[in-house]
Design an enzyme around this catalytic site. Structure first.
Site, short mmCIF file in Angstrom:
data_model
loop_
_atom_site.label_atom_id
_atom_site.label_comp_id
_atom_site.label_asym_id
_atom_site.label_seq_id
_atom_site.Cartn_x
_atom_site.Cartn_y
_atom_site.Cartn_z
N ASP A 32 42.75 70.54 -37.04
CA ASP A 32 43.85 70.28 -36.28
C ASP A 32 44.81 70.16 -37.56
O ASP A 32 44.65 69.38 -38.17
CB ASP A 32 44.00 69.35 -35.10
CG ASP A 32 45.14 69.91 -34.03
OD1 ASP A 32 45.10 70.59 -32.99
OD2 ASP A 32 46.30 69.53 -34.52
N TYR A 148 56.45 86.73 -31.31
CA TYR A 148 55.20 86.35 -30.61
C TYR A 148 54.25 87.39 -30.05
O TYR A 148 53.18 87.35 -30.47
CB TYR A 148 55.37 85.49 -29.38
CG TYR A 148 54.18 84.81 -28.93
CD1 TYR A 148 53.82 83.70 -29.26
CD2 TYR A 148 53.76 85.18 -27.78
CE1 TYR A 148 52.61 82.98 -29.02
CE2 TYR A 148 52.56 84.75 -27.18
CZ TYR A 148 52.05 83.35 -27.87
OH TYR A 148 50.74 82.89 -27.22
N LYS A 152 50.56 88.46 -31.76
CA LYS A 152 49.44 88.52 -31.08
C LYS A 152 48.92 89.87 -30.90
O LYS A 152 47.57 89.93 -30.95
CB LYS A 152 49.78 87.99 -29.51
CG LYS A 152 50.01 86.58 -29.59
CD LYS A 152 49.03 85.74 -30.16
CE LYS A 152 49.31 84.20 -29.96
NZ LYS A 152 47.91 83.35 -30.22
#
Length: 241
Positions: A32, A148, A152
């Site tokens: 992360d 976005y 994707k």
């Protein structure tokens, strides 16, 4: 015992994937950008290590894989879950170049840089599996979200192309396309807003991270041994309409 690496593993779907794979006996590198969040997830597990990395940086992507291999000796499974939101809502011609770049850099470039680092390590281990976490917005579109949606869609194309590249090398590469999921990306939205999101799904609710993680775990396992280049919608029927 398999070794897995999960990007975005400090929260949301990624954390659920970490716990699901660990429950099946995997040793897991929890990656992360926020090391504290990765450490919190890894600290609850018997065989896990926290790694700080920004997958949008190819050097950090290489280092995260090296850290996983150093910790556990090899790499068998990778789940590329790190992602950011749409960066606001705007018609295509009004999206600022900085917003476009920020959304693409993590959601698409980050998946590529991660896979580019993961594949050699998985090949060295004799093969394995990679799962990318795309979105229903990789299959359909929504107004005001061109950056976005494009990123994707790109993830799904990348997943299919990579699956073909390594189909004869023992690496299965698949994607999941979640609908709306109760994760930090939704933020502290009102019940009214969340209710409206739920109504977009034929099942009339939002998914839990664990429901997505269950499909990811299946794709990582032997039961999906003949599955590669596929996209599994986990969307409550969203894309069935």
């Amino acid at each position: 015992m398999k070794v897995a690496l999960v990007t975005g593993g400090g929260s949301g779907i990624g954390a659920a994937v970490v716990r699901s794979l660990a429950a099946e006996g995997a040793r897991v590198a929890v990656v992360d950008r926020d090391l504290a969040r990765a450490e919190e997830v890894a600290g609850d597990l018997p065989h896990a290590v926290a790694v700080a990395a920004d997958v949008a940086d190819p050097d950090q992507a290489r280092r995260m894989v090296a850290a996983a291999v150093e910790a556990f000796g090899s790499l068998d499974v990778a789940v590329n879950c790190a992602g950011v939101g749409a960066g606001g809502t705007a018609p295509t011609a009004e999206i600022e170049p900085e917003t476009w770049a920020a959304v693409r850099s993590v959601n698409l470039d980050g998946v590529f840089f991660s896979m580019r680092a993961e594949i050699p390590a998985i090949l060295a281990a004799g093969g394995g599996a990679i799962v990318t976490v795309a979105s229903i917005m990789g299959l359909v579109a929504h107004t005001g979200s061109a950056a976005y949606v494009a990123a994707k869609h790109g993830v799904l194309g990348l997943t299919k192309a990579a699956a073909l590249d390594y189909a004869t090398h023992g690496i299965r590469i698949n994607a999941v396309a979640p609908g709306y999921v109760r994760t930090p990306l939704l933020g502290s939205q009102s019940d009214e807003y969340l209710g409206a999101l739920a109504e977009r799904h034929p099942v009339q609710r939002i998914a839990t991270p664990e429901e997505v993680a269950a499909v990811v775990a299946f794709l990582c396992g032997a039961g999906a041994g003949f599955v590669t280049g596929a996209c599994y919608p986990v969307d409550g029927g969203y894309t069935a309409r």
